[in-house]
Design a protein around this motif. Structure first.
Motif, short mmCIF file in Angstrom:
data_model
loop_
_atom_site.label_atom_id
_atom_site.label_comp_id
_atom_site.label_asym_id
_atom_site.label_seq_id
_atom_site.Cartn_x
_atom_site.Cartn_y
_atom_site.Cartn_z
N ASN A 115 -5.35 12.12 -0.69
CA ASN A 115 -5.11 10.69 -0.48
C ASN A 115 -5.83 9.85 -1.51
O ASN A 115 -5.31 8.83 -1.98
CB ASN A 115 -5.53 10.28 0.93
CG ASN A 115 -4.51 10.67 1.97
OD1 ASN A 115 -3.31 10.60 1.75
ND2 ASN A 115 -4.98 11.11 3.13
N ARG B 181 -1.80 1.91 -11.89
CA ARG B 181 -0.60 1.43 -12.58
C ARG B 181 -0.44 -0.09 -12.47
O ARG B 181 0.38 -0.68 -13.16
CB ARG B 181 0.64 2.14 -12.03
CG ARG B 181 0.66 3.64 -12.39
CD ARG B 181 1.87 4.35 -11.86
NE ARG B 181 1.95 5.73 -12.35
CZ ARG B 181 2.23 6.78 -11.61
NH1 ARG B 181 2.50 6.62 -10.31
NH2 ARG B 181 2.28 7.99 -12.12
N HIS B 182 -1.25 -0.70 -11.59
CA HIS B 182 -1.23 -2.16 -11.45
C HIS B 182 -2.34 -2.81 -12.27
O HIS B 182 -2.49 -4.04 -12.21
CB HIS B 182 -1.38 -2.54 -9.98
CG HIS B 182 -0.19 -2.18 -9.14
ND1 HIS B 182 0.85 -3.05 -8.90
CD2 HIS B 182 0.13 -1.02 -8.51
CE1 HIS B 182 1.76 -2.45 -8.15
NE2 HIS B 182 1.35 -1.23 -7.88
N LEU C 213 -3.85 10.09 -4.73
CA LEU C 213 -2.60 9.34 -4.59
C LEU C 213 -2.84 7.84 -4.78
O LEU C 213 -2.12 7.17 -5.53
CB LEU C 213 -2.02 9.64 -3.21
CG LEU C 213 -0.74 8.97 -2.74
CD1 LEU C 213 -0.06 9.85 -1.68
CD2 LEU C 213 -1.00 7.59 -2.12
N LYS C 214 -3.88 7.32 -4.12
CA LYS C 214 -4.15 5.88 -4.19
C LYS C 214 -4.65 5.48 -5.57
O LYS C 214 -4.27 4.41 -6.08
CB LYS C 214 -5.15 5.50 -3.11
CG LYS C 214 -4.58 5.57 -1.70
CD LYS C 214 -5.50 4.95 -0.66
CE LYS C 214 -6.70 5.77 -0.37
NZ LYS C 214 -7.54 5.22 0.73
N ALA D 190 0.84 -1.21 0.00
CA ALA D 190 0.00 0.00 0.00
C ALA D 190 0.87 1.25 0.00
O ALA D 190 1.92 1.29 0.65
CB ALA D 190 -0.91 0.00 1.21
N PRO D 191 0.44 2.28 -0.72
CA PRO D 191 1.19 3.54 -0.69
C PRO D 191 0.97 4.26 0.64
O PRO D 191 -0.02 4.02 1.34
CB PRO D 191 0.56 4.33 -1.84
CG PRO D 191 -0.85 3.84 -1.89
CD PRO D 191 -0.77 2.37 -1.55
N ALA D 192 1.90 5.14 0.99
CA ALA D 192 1.74 5.94 2.20
C ALA D 192 0.63 6.97 1.98
O ALA D 192 0.64 7.70 0.99
CB ALA D 192 3.05 6.65 2.53
N GLU D 193 -0.35 6.98 2.88
CA GLU D 193 -1.45 7.95 2.79
C GLU D 193 -1.07 9.16 3.62
O GLU D 193 -1.53 9.35 4.74
CB GLU D 193 -2.76 7.32 3.27
CG GLU D 193 -3.20 6.14 2.42
CD GLU D 193 -4.51 5.54 2.90
OE1 GLU D 193 -5.40 6.30 3.33
OE2 GLU D 193 -4.64 4.30 2.84
N ASP D 194 -0.21 10.00 3.05
CA ASP D 194 0.36 11.11 3.82
C ASP D 194 -0.07 12.48 3.33
O ASP D 194 0.53 13.50 3.68
CB ASP D 194 1.89 11.02 3.80
CG ASP D 194 2.47 10.87 2.38
OD1 ASP D 194 1.70 10.99 1.41
OD2 ASP D 194 3.68 10.63 2.26
N PHE E 266 -1.69 5.41 -7.95
CA PHE E 266 -0.81 4.28 -7.62
C PHE E 266 -1.40 2.95 -8.08
O PHE E 266 -0.74 2.17 -8.78
CB PHE E 266 -0.57 4.27 -6.11
CG PHE E 266 0.23 3.08 -5.63
CD1 PHE E 266 1.62 3.08 -5.69
CD2 PHE E 266 -0.41 1.96 -5.11
CE1 PHE E 266 2.35 1.99 -5.25
CE2 PHE E 266 0.32 0.86 -4.67
CZ PHE E 266 1.70 0.88 -4.74
N TYR E 267 -2.63 2.68 -7.69
CA TYR E 267 -3.22 1.38 -7.99
C TYR E 267 -3.57 1.22 -9.47
O TYR E 267 -3.56 0.09 -9.99
CB TYR E 267 -4.45 1.13 -7.13
CG TYR E 267 -4.11 0.82 -5.69
CD1 TYR E 267 -3.40 -0.33 -5.34
CD2 TYR E 267 -4.48 1.70 -4.66
CE1 TYR E 267 -3.07 -0.61 -4.03
CE2 TYR E 267 -4.16 1.42 -3.34
CZ TYR E 267 -3.45 0.27 -3.03
OH TYR E 267 -3.13 -0.01 -1.73
#
Length: 204
Positions: free
Chosen positions: A48, A58-59, A51-52, A37-41, A55-56
């Motif tokens: 957030n 790309r999968h 960001l998620k 999991a990516p950092a939820e910062d 990130f996801y």
């Protein structure tokens, strides 16, 4: 339209599905539990969620992936617990009582911070932001919220999180006192999902 959802949380999937039309297929992102999991910062729900989703997505090349961030905002606490809703007590090392669940400790810590604040000044909202992305690029954003107040003591046994404290004046009930069917009509996630479907229909 098929949407991959970056969650395996059955409650979230239920809330999204309650708003989806027959033309929408919701599928948990394959092998999600094997993806670090990516950092939820980010400091905001939207940050957030973006960001998620990036990130996801790309999968799952070529697919639309949606991700959410949500929580409780209490006006008297300047929007806290906000993006830290799930970690509110832990962030502040509030561990009393030691055998309490995370939800119970979060609720107790929230109440401790609202000591002396009258109900008329305890306005709050559940806020959800959904982001949709494909191949690392954001396609759409959807916001959803439900307004309420924070009670001085919990009521009800349904739901999770802050539901026993989150009071809906028009219903004269907390979220934790509503049956599932009624609760879904107030779902901040459902409202965010409806908003993102509208935004996606304009993009695709």
């Amino acid at each position: 339209m098929n949407l991959f959802v970056a969650t395996t949380n059955p409650g979230k999937l239920r809330d999204f599905s309650a708003t989806a039309s027959p033309q929408i297929t919701l599928t948990p992102l394959p092998s999600l539990n094997q993806i670090p999991a990516p950092a939820e910062d980010e400091p905001t729900f939207e940050g957030n969620a973006r960001l998620k989703a990036i990130f996801y997505s790309r999968h799952a090349p070529g697919e639309i992936v949606i991700a959410d961030d949500s929580g409780l905002e209490v006006d008297a606490l300047h929007g806290a617990p906000g993006v830290r809703s799930a970690r509110y007590a832990d962030d502040h090392h509030f561990n009393d009582p030691a055998n309490a669940t995370t939800d119970e400790r979060n609720n107790l810590y929230l109440l401790s911070n609202l000591t002396g604040i009258p109900l008329t000044e305890r306005s709050a909202r559940y806020h959800c932001v959904l982001a949709a992305a494909r191949n690392g690029h954001i396609l759409a954003i959807g916001h959803g919220a439900v307004e309420g107040e924070i009670l001085p003591a919990p009521r009800g046994t349904e739901g999770f999180g802050y539901d026993p404290l989150f009071y809906l004046p028009a219903q004269n009930k907390t979220m934790a006192e509503l049956d599932l069917t009624t609760k879904l009509t107030f779902s901040h996630r459902g409202r965010a999902f409806a908003a993102i479907l509208d935004a996606l229909s304009a993009e695709l």
